[in-house]
Scaffold this active site. Structure first.
Site, mmCIF file in Angstrom:
data_model
loop_
_atom_site.group_PDB
_atom_site.id
_atom_site.type_symbol
_atom_site.label_atom_id
_atom_site.label_comp_id
_atom_site.label_asym_id
_atom_site.label_seq_id
_atom_site.Cartn_x
_atom_site.Cartn_y
_atom_site.Cartn_z
ATOM 1 N N TYR A 234 -28.216 16.071 -16.609
ATOM 2 C CA TYR A 234 -27.734 16.570 -15.316
ATOM 3 C C TYR A 234 -28.796 17.444 -14.637
ATOM 4 O O TYR A 234 -28.483 18.438 -13.980
ATOM 5 C CB TYR A 234 -26.425 17.357 -15.484
ATOM 6 N N ASN B 181 -13.800 14.583 -12.172
ATOM 7 C CA ASN B 181 -14.455 13.869 -11.077
ATOM 8 C C ASN B 181 -15.626 13.035 -11.568
ATOM 9 O O ASN B 181 -16.292 13.370 -12.535
ATOM 10 C CB ASN B 181 -14.910 14.826 -9.965
ATOM 11 N N ARG C 246 -13.146 7.210 -26.443
ATOM 12 C CA ARG C 246 -13.688 8.014 -27.546
ATOM 13 C C ARG C 246 -13.860 9.469 -27.124
ATOM 14 O O ARG C 246 -13.664 10.378 -27.936
ATOM 15 C CB ARG C 246 -15.011 7.423 -28.044
ATOM 16 N N ASP C 247 -14.234 9.700 -25.864
ATOM 17 C CA ASP C 247 -14.345 11.080 -25.383
ATOM 18 C C ASP C 247 -13.029 11.828 -25.534
ATOM 19 O O ASP C 247 -13.016 13.040 -25.755
ATOM 20 C CB ASP C 247 -14.768 11.101 -23.907
ATOM 21 N N HIS D 153 -28.647 11.031 -16.713
ATOM 22 C CA HIS D 153 -27.309 10.752 -17.230
ATOM 23 C C HIS D 153 -26.876 11.773 -18.273
ATOM 24 O O HIS D 153 -25.705 12.132 -18.355
ATOM 25 C CB HIS D 153 -27.284 9.340 -17.837
ATOM 26 N N HIS E 28 -19.679 3.638 -15.528
ATOM 27 C CA HIS E 28 -20.458 2.623 -16.231
ATOM 28 C C HIS E 28 -20.935 1.617 -15.194
ATOM 29 O O HIS E 28 -20.718 0.408 -15.312
ATOM 30 C CB HIS E 28 -19.626 1.958 -17.340
ATOM 31 N N ASN E 29 -21.607 2.154 -14.171
ATOM 32 C CA ASN E 29 -21.954 1.371 -12.994
ATOM 33 C C ASN E 29 -23.065 0.359 -13.249
ATOM 34 O O ASN E 29 -22.898 -0.842 -13.018
ATOM 35 C CB ASN E 29 -22.376 2.311 -11.862
ATOM 36 N N HIS E 30 -24.201 0.853 -13.709
ATOM 37 C CA HIS E 30 -25.346 -0.035 -13.916
ATOM 38 C C HIS E 30 -25.049 -1.132 -14.940
ATOM 39 O O HIS E 30 -25.315 -2.310 -14.682
ATOM 40 C CB HIS E 30 -26.576 0.773 -14.342
ATOM 41 N N LYS F 197 -10.681 12.740 -18.925
ATOM 42 C CA LYS F 197 -12.020 12.690 -18.338
ATOM 43 C C LYS F 197 -12.224 11.340 -17.662
ATOM 44 O O LYS F 197 -11.599 10.347 -18.032
ATOM 45 C CB LYS F 197 -13.090 12.889 -19.423
#
Length: 726
Positions: A47, A488, A111-112, A44, A90-92, A86
């Site tokens: 990369y 993306n 926040r990003d 995460h 937040h899948n899991h 962006k």
């Protein structure tokens, strides 16, 4: 504490990675240091499986101010205005705890954006759930939608667009991707690169708790049957505190106090501190006993790995501490100097005057593992679908089956839970090809859209990746916006599986080719691997979020029919491609064959001409043709308006099913006033664009000559019934 194999595996590290850590430190790490390596080296944050391929994407352009590598991407929209945006997954967390997982996904992406100096002006989302009949789907859907709405509505940012899809591939691993868009002045953008030695490192925002510890590591591993046990790794959000943090940061950003700023997102205090000083080739020393904690007896390990929400790390210019403190205290937020920058190039962690951990910054950032994983290309299906073997179905019945299906039903049940008009600048809400947000006090707007196509990407990843970029591009064109750039979110299964890694690489190749051809660069994004449970991986699901510019705010264009007796023109050629179509999926449960080809030259030519026609004021309404083909697109135009349509039978293509349900790419439906028809046709012919006159608008009915005639109000009721019953 002795570092055992069990501890190493619990932290998501491979044995070879642990051996590498020992070499980099020239000693055995302690538990705190193992935790920090785990946070910075997981998929995460590092990369490590995707970086070598991501570098191939086009990221530059005259409109690009900042590409990938910062908190968010930045593009220039003229007049000293910039758009910062962006998308992230937040899948899991959302599968484990849907409300808080989705809510904190929204908080994190906001926040990003505002950490770079932008005031957020829009939120979007792309959410994917399992089969509607699966026992978990309904509660997951309710929880996620409530979480997105709860956080966005409370902080006061409009949620203006998105997509909701169902497919059994997500039964045990849903996708929740959140996108934020902000507006800033081009000369007041803030970055995360640290500069200078002995500069104050300041912690601001909420206190640190034990929620979210190992959140990033959890997001970098497959689920198993014990996924419920991971609930403590899900963060808990507080949108009211985030609103205070947003306003305090933007107030401080009005002067020159800030050297660098970074939100504490994935991996919390660890990633924020390491990322800032690694970019500046510096070191950092933190006094952890000064970290504001909301729970008693928190250890350095817990403080460094907590992913408690609504926190920022700021490096300040000399002498600005008291000025900044007053701002954050005014907003009732913690403000504590917890350390300083150094020239040591180390992360040095102290607790009660004792050094608890010391790691070279380079080891955490630049020397993280980089994998060139094995991958295989997808074998292309050569099997041709024989329509003669499929039971014949009435065209109207087939259309009704699609419009009443979960994936094509009206999503008002969801969008009505989101405040789309807060801030007063939303000029076109969800439901059209793209949402439109005015730039405050300016005569210009931006258009935004998110899109995905997992079935296309599963059957042929390269074509699927290319197609979804073009679909997003068309959605912006259809509302009169010039597409500028994308973000993306690349959602895939386990990259250690050669077939899954092949899907990732090929999708990326398709995205790259389309972005380059359309001058549509990638300025930010996120990779989410390990989406699966018990070795069962999701379909490859790249999500594209696009931003376009409407340079003059004029009469808005959307897909709703505007007048009676207007001409209807279809731009782009229809070949009747039915493989992977909604017609086959919804009516016969057939999912086979390859997706329709995407001719980039046609996409560009057709799109640029439609954009020109809209700019000239010659189009009354426009809609791109995508899932469901021509007949579904026409239905959507009629259902969203007071007017119906009378469509002629096609003269050239014999098979009516192929003509009306084929999903050939690069097509638009245009509504033209009679007085403008000659001008439009002249421009189409001059640009050598293929088009057909297919009918005209009328009152009340959607009619295909000699085939069907349906009241548009009945179609609307059919399109709205599934969610109401579910």
């Amino acid at each position: 504490m002795e570092i055992t194999k069990k501890i190493i595996e619990k932290h998501g590290l491979k044995i070879e990675e642990y051996k590498n850590i020992k070499k980099l430190l020239n000693r055995d790490p302690n538990l705190l240091e193992i935790g920090i390596f785990s946070a910075m080296w997981n998929e995460h944050c590092s990369y490590k499986s995707s970086k070598i391929h991501l570098k191939k994407l086009p990221t530059k352009g005259k409109q690009v101010i900042q590409g990938p590598g910062e908190n968010a991407g930045v593009i220039d929209i003229g007049d000293n205005d910039a758009i910062i945006f962006k998308i992230e997954s937040h899948n899991h967390p959302s599968y484990i705890e849907p409300y808080q997982g989705a809510a904190t996904g929204v908080g994190g992406i906001l926040r990003d954006v505002f950490t770079m100096g932008a005031r957020p002006i829009a939120l979007l989302n792309s959410i994917h759930f399992g089969s509607p009949s699966h026992h978990k789907t309904k509660s997951l859907l309710n929880g996620v939608v409530s979480g997105i709405g709860g956080y966005g509505n409370c902080i006061g940012i409009p949620t203006v667009a998105g997509e909701t899809k169902f497919n059994e591939t997500y039964n045990e691993n849903i996708l929740v991707n959140a996108m934020a868009v902000g507006h800033a002045k081009k000369d007041k953008i803030f970055y995360s690169k640290a500069k200078g030695v002995n500069k104050s490192v300041v912690y601001v925002g909420s206190k640190t708790g034990r929620d979210g510890i190992h959140g990033a590591s959890m997001a970098s591993a497959e689920f198993n049957e014990n996924s419920e046990e991971k609930k403590p790794t899900v963060q808990v959000g507080d949108p009211f505190t985030e609103k205070l943090l947003l306003e305090a940061c933007l107030e401080l950003m009005k002067d020159d106090s800030i050297i660098a700023i970074q939100d504490m997102g994935a991996a919390g205090l660890t990633s924020s501190s390491v990322e800032m000083v690694s970019k500046g080739a510096l070191g950092i020393e933190l006094d952890l006993e000064k970290v504001p904690c909301r729970e008693e007896n928190m250890t350095p390990y817990e403080m460094m790995l907590s992913e408690s929400q609504e926190r920022m790390l700021i490096i300040l210019e000399d002498g600005k501490e008291e000025y900044a403190r007053k701002i954050f205290e005014k907003w009732d937020l913690d403000f504590v100097v917890i350390g300083k920058t150094t020239n040591s190039k180390n992360l040095t962690l102290k607790f009660n005057n004792k050094i608890e951990g010391q790691i070279p910054i380079d080891a955490l950032a630049n020397k993280a593992p980089l994998y060139d994983r094995k991958w295989v290309r997808k074998k292309i299906s050569k099997k041709k679908l024989d329509l003669r073997k499929i039971k014949k179905i009435n065209i109207e019945d087939a259309l009704i089956k699609i419009l009443s299906s979960p994936n094509h039903s009206n999503k008002n049940w969801i969008t009505e839970q989101f405040d789309q008009m807060v801030m007063g600048d939303t000029s076109q809400r969800s439901g059209s090809d793209a949402a439109i947000i005015r730039i405050h006090n300016k005569d210009k707007s931006i258009a935004v859209s998110v899109d995905s196509s997992a079935d296309y990407c599963k059957s042929h990843p390269f074509t699927g990746g290319k197609q979804i970029v073009c679909e997003n591009w068309r959605n912006l064109i259809a509302v009169g916006a010039k597409p500028l750039a994308i973000t993306n979110c690349l959602n895939f299964g386990n990259p250690e599986n050669q077939e899954i890694m092949g899907e990732f690489v090929e999708c990326l190749e398709g995205i790259k080719e389309a972005c380059e051809f359309l001058d549509y660069p990638v300025v930010s994004g996120n990779v989410s691997f390990y989406n699966g449970t018990n070795k069962k991986n999701i379909f490859p699901t790249p999500v594209i979020g696009g931003v376009g510019l409407i340079s003059k705010s004029k009469k808005k264009i959307n897909h709703k029919l505007k007048n009676e007796n207007s001409y209807i023109i279809l731009v782009g050629k229809t070949f009747g491609h039915l493989d992977q179509s909604c017609y086959l999926k919804e009516n016969f449960s057939i999912i086979e064959g390859n997706p329709p080809d995407t001719n980039l030259q046609n996409e560009k030519n057709n799109g640029e001409l439609v954009f020109k026609l809209i700019k000239l004021g010659l189009i009354r309404s426009a809609h791109d043709v995508s899932n469901g083909g021509l007949i579904v697109a026409l239905s959507e135009m009629a259902m969203g308006s007071e007017y119906g349509l009378k469509i002629d039978k096609p003269k050239k293509l014999q098979n009516l099913i192929e003509y009306f349900f084929g999903e050939d790419q690069g097509r638009y439906i245009l509504e033209i006033n009679k007085d403008d028809l000659n001008k439009v046709e002249k421009l189409l012919k001059a640009s050598n664009i293929y088009y057909e006159m297919i009918g005209f608008t009328q009152r009340k009915y959607f009619e295909i000559d000699g085939i069907m005639k349906t009241d548009i109000n009945d179609l609307f009721k059919i399109n709205n019934q599934w969610y109401n019953k579910y």
